[in-house]
Motif scaffolding. Structure first.
Motif, short mmCIF file in Angstrom:
data_model
loop_
_atom_site.label_atom_id
_atom_site.label_comp_id
_atom_site.label_asym_id
_atom_site.label_seq_id
_atom_site.Cartn_x
_atom_site.Cartn_y
_atom_site.Cartn_z
N LEU A 283 0.80 -1.22 0.00
CA LEU A 283 0.00 0.00 0.00
C LEU A 283 0.84 1.28 0.00
CD1 LEU A 283 -2.77 1.30 0.03
CD2 LEU A 283 -2.76 1.13 2.53
N PRO A 284 1.83 1.45 0.91
CA PRO A 284 2.62 2.70 0.89
C PRO A 284 3.31 2.94 -0.45
CG PRO A 284 3.03 1.46 2.90
CD PRO A 284 2.26 0.55 2.00
N TYR A 285 3.79 1.87 -1.09
CA TYR A 285 4.49 2.02 -2.36
C TYR A 285 3.52 2.36 -3.50
CZ TYR A 285 8.74 0.33 -0.19
OH TYR A 285 9.85 0.21 0.62
N ALA B 165 2.38 8.78 1.73
CA ALA B 165 3.21 7.59 1.49
C ALA B 165 4.47 7.62 2.34
CB ALA B 165 3.56 7.49 0.00
N LEU B 166 5.12 8.78 2.44
CA LEU B 166 6.33 8.90 3.28
C LEU B 166 6.01 8.59 4.74
CD1 LEU B 166 8.27 12.01 1.90
CD2 LEU B 166 8.54 9.60 1.33
N LYS B 167 4.86 9.09 5.18
CA LYS B 167 4.46 8.85 6.57
C LYS B 167 4.27 7.35 6.82
CE LYS B 167 3.02 10.30 10.65
NZ LYS B 167 3.93 10.98 11.58
N LYS C 141 7.61 5.59 6.83
CA LYS C 141 8.35 5.87 8.06
C LYS C 141 7.81 5.04 9.22
CE LYS C 141 9.92 9.71 10.95
NZ LYS C 141 9.87 11.17 11.16
N LEU C 142 6.49 4.91 9.29
CA LEU C 142 5.88 4.09 10.35
C LEU C 142 6.28 2.62 10.21
CD1 LEU C 142 2.27 5.63 10.47
CD2 LEU C 142 4.09 5.88 12.18
N LYS C 143 6.44 2.16 8.99
CA LYS C 143 6.83 0.77 8.76
C LYS C 143 8.34 0.57 8.84
CE LYS C 143 4.86 -1.66 5.59
NZ LYS C 143 4.27 -2.66 6.50
N LEU D 210 15.25 11.27 2.10
CA LEU D 210 16.34 11.28 3.09
C LEU D 210 15.89 11.91 4.39
CD1 LEU D 210 19.55 12.17 1.03
CD2 LEU D 210 18.85 9.96 1.94
N ARG D 211 15.15 13.00 4.29
CA ARG D 211 14.74 13.72 5.50
C ARG D 211 13.76 12.90 6.33
NH1 ARG D 211 17.12 17.49 8.50
NH2 ARG D 211 15.64 18.03 10.15
N TYR D 212 12.79 12.29 5.66
CA TYR D 212 11.74 11.57 6.39
C TYR D 212 12.17 10.17 6.83
CZ TYR D 212 7.93 14.88 5.82
OH TYR D 212 7.13 15.99 5.92
N LEU D 213 13.04 9.53 6.02
CA LEU D 213 13.38 8.14 6.32
C LEU D 213 14.79 7.97 6.86
CD1 LEU D 213 11.86 6.43 3.13
CD2 LEU D 213 10.79 6.80 5.35
N ALA D 214 15.74 8.73 6.30
CA ALA D 214 17.13 8.51 6.69
C ALA D 214 17.42 8.98 8.09
CB ALA D 214 18.06 9.22 5.70
N ILE D 215 16.69 10.00 8.58
CA ILE D 215 16.91 10.46 9.95
C ILE D 215 16.65 9.33 10.93
CG2 ILE D 215 15.95 11.94 11.75
CD1 ILE D 215 15.72 14.13 9.76
N LYS D 216 15.61 8.56 10.68
CA LYS D 216 15.27 7.45 11.56
C LYS D 216 16.35 6.39 11.52
CE LYS D 216 11.26 4.79 13.03
NZ LYS D 216 11.09 5.55 14.26
#
Length: 468
Positions: free
Chosen positions: A6-8, A391-393, A396-398, A450-456
């Motif tokens: 779904l996110p993709y 989708a980014l959200k 990130k949750l997953k 990068l900002r939404y996923l790489a920080i985590k």
């Protein structure tokens, strides 16, 4: 499995809307110029308003046109037209058609692509000749190989000297009225149809800036032949194209500003991290010792910040543009109640004057392109961005792997650009790629991921323990 996909799927939908509308915007702007012939949008058009006090007084005579060409628009190309719906026949075949009585320069202001034969030339003004489009040819002859044949119009026989290849783009489909078109010399139309009037003319005027100088020049020209500008709709297509193109520029600007904000946050994160690290080391060491111990890291960080700032500057240079606001919408003072009151009254008066005005067929096409551009901009802003960030959200949750997502987006972007071009080909629209826009979409997606996923995943922020 469904929750994984779904996110993709949402990401693909958001990215497609962003990339397709950027490419579509460039195609619409290109089509806007294309349908205006060889002069493109370097022209001003004057059309009689349907509700003008007297069509007889507002329409133009050939003497008026000659006066304008000789004095007001000397050394400038001018074209004019008389048009009406009428019945055309060949033997027992009859068909309604749009009849255009045109001057010999008309084709320079409009997209007229010949399939066979020739167009109306200066030498044809005293001849009973006609140019028909494919629709009219098929309706009367059941084929388009009709050069040399004759049609009956206004109780006269006109020899067909050319056949126009129909525009098969989505624009033509949306504006199609089912009628064919016939083009004859305007002199013959005025001679054999007493009800015909010249109701429109165009003049080749390049952009004179955005202060309305072209319209002022045309207004003065109308006054010189005893006409009031209030009875006409005057359109400067130089300005109309600027307004249309602004939607593209504005969307690229939004993508660029978001990218710049992300880079500024990266500069802030890097600066805060270096400062906090040095501040922590200063608790047990002198500044010179701290700088000596951390010299390599400080130099690398300064270089990284310099590169980020340079990238910010390059993006800004790429996306900045001068927004156009009609001069009559700009008050001399910010707070001027009289100005806004007069502006409101003038807008109401324009609406009243335009009541019942039916745009010409070419103008209708241009209006439709403008509407399509507005819809494209709205969809991108109100649907593309929300879907993408949703989708980014979800990703990130997953806690999706950033490298996996980046690889997916790179492949996705290439495929979606190809898909967008295929759709334009199917719609028979010009293939004009907004390179800056596409690059900004790539940059925007890369930085936001990068900002939404790489920080985590702690990719942007160095692990402090590894630096000690």
């Amino acid at each position: 499995m469904k929750s994984f996909k779904l996110p993709y799927i949402i990401l693909a939908a958001g990215v497609f809307i962003l990339i397709f509308n950027i490419i579509l915007g460039g195609s619409l702007t290109s089509k806007y110029s294309e349908i205006n012939g060889s002069y493109k949008t370097n022209k001003v058009e004057v059309n009689v308003l349907n509700n003008s006090n007297s069509l007889e007084n507002s329409s133009f005579s050939q003497d008026d046109m000659q006066h304008l060409q000789k004095f007001a628009f000397k050394n400038t190309t001018t074209a004019y037209v008389a048009e009406k719906k009428s019945s055309v026949s060949y033997k027992n075949s009859h068909s309604d058609a749009e009849i255009y009585g045109i001057s010999d320069k008309y084709a320079m202001f409009h997209q007229i692509k010949l399939k066979s034969g020739s167009l109306v030339t200066p030498g044809d003004k005293n001849e009973l000749v006609a140019v028909v489009d494919e629709t009219c040819a098929e309706a009367l002859f059941n084929n388009d190989n009709v050069v040399g044949m004759h049609i009956e119009l206004f109780n006269q026989k006109f020899k067909i000297i050319g056949v126009i290849d129909s525009d098969k783009s989505i624009l033509q489909i949306l504006t199609e009225n089912g009628l064919g078109s016939v083009y004859i010399p305007v002199e013959q139309m005025l001679l054999y149809d007493m009800d015909s009037k010249i109701t429109s003319f165009e003049v080749n005027l390049s952009s004179s800036g955005t202060t309305g100088q072209n319209i002022s020049k045309v207004t003065e020209a109308l006054t010189s032949i005893g006409k009031s500008a209030d009875n006409y709709k005057i359109i400067d297509y130089n300005i109309e194209k600027v307004i249309l193109a602004q939607k593209d520029l504005l969307m690229v600007f939004i993508l660029g500003i978001v990218s710049i904000l992300i880079l500024l946050l990266a500069v802030k994160d890097k600066s805060v991290y270096i400062c906090s690290m040095i501040k922590s080391d200063l608790k047990g060491n002198y500044l010179k010792d701290v700088l000596r111990m951390r010299s390599a890291l400080v130099i690398i960080s300064v270089v990284e910040i310099a590169l980020l700032v340079t990238f910010i500057y390059l993006i800004w240079v790429t996306v900045k543009f001068n927004i156009y606001i009609p001069p009559n919408f700009v008050p001399s003072e910010l707070i001027d109640t009289t100005f806004y009151s007069d502006l409101f009254k003038s807008l109401i008066q324009d609406k009243v004057r335009n009541v019942g005005y039916v745009p010409t067929y070419p103008e209708m096409k241009l209006n439709l392109l403008s509407i399509m551009q507005n819809i494209s901009f709205s969809i991108e802003l109100l649907t593309g961005f929300p879907l993408y960030f949703l989708a980014l959200k979800l990703l990130k949750l997953k806690e999706e792997n950033v490298f996996k997502t980046l690889l997916y987006c790179c492949i996705l972007l290439i495929l979606l650009v190809i898909l967008a071009l295929i759709i334009l080909l199917i719609l028979k629209m010009p293939i004009t790629i907004n390179v800056k826009g596409v690059i900004l979409v790539f940059t925007f997606i890369f930085l936001t991921l990068l900002r939404y996923l790489a920080i985590k995943n702690k990719i942007y922020i160095d692990n402090k323990e590894e630096c000690i």
